[in-house]
Scaffold this active site. Sequence first.
Site, PDB file in Angstrom:
ATOM      1  N   ASP A   1       0.860  -1.188   0.000  1.00 44.23           N
ATOM      2  CA  ASP A   1       0.000   0.000   0.000  1.00 44.23           C
ATOM      3  C   ASP A   1       0.891   1.231   0.000  1.00 44.23           C
ATOM      4  OD1 ASP A   1      -2.491  -1.261  -0.026  1.00 44.23           O
ATOM      5  OD2 ASP A   1      -2.579  -1.386   2.155  1.00 44.23           O
TER       6      ASP A   1
ATOM      7  N   ASP B   1      -6.956  -1.070  -4.768  1.00 42.26           N
ATOM      8  CA  ASP B   1      -8.056  -0.682  -3.874  1.00 42.26           C
ATOM      9  C   ASP B   1      -8.954   0.365  -4.537  1.00 42.26           C
ATOM     10  OD1 ASP B   1      -6.912  -2.337  -1.940  1.00 42.26           O
ATOM     11  OD2 ASP B   1      -5.835  -0.689  -0.979  1.00 42.26           O
TER      12      ASP B   1
END
Length: 165
Positions: free
Chosen positions: A111, A127
């Site tokens: 991330d 995402d």
Amino acid sequence: MPYILAIILCVAADQAVKLYVVSRLALYESAPLLPGVVELLYIRNTGGGFSILTGHTWILTVVTAALMAGIAALLVKRYFSHPLAMWTLTVILGGGLGNLIDRVRLGYVVDMFNFQFMNYPVFNVADILVVCGVIGFAAYYLLLHDKGTEKKEPEHGTDSPDGGQ
């Protein structure tokens, strides 16, 4: 099939940004992207969104694989005829596969996008694709699904075989 190309492009975009971040930043290091708004912050997420099931990557891997297989089946069978449904499922599949690749290959998801003006979980391109795809599919399903395809009941007195008597 343009959907296959779009899935490949979604996965490639996700993996390219992850590769860029991993090659340029040390773990937990940050770099400004839009100063004061969002920064790149390299983290490893062993959970799902909002760190749900942190440390249980294998559960998320199995669930994600099953969901992506289901979505792929819907696309292959053209279960939904409307282009909006097909494109939103394509985007969801591309994002889901991007994170699934990380979970299988690395045991965690890379991330990198961190909002600086609010407390929000760090996220990635996959995402974004999944969230936008789900919102788009929900809009399709609520607003367009089955509209205009329902069979109308005959009105009394006009279409009945006995003339409405």
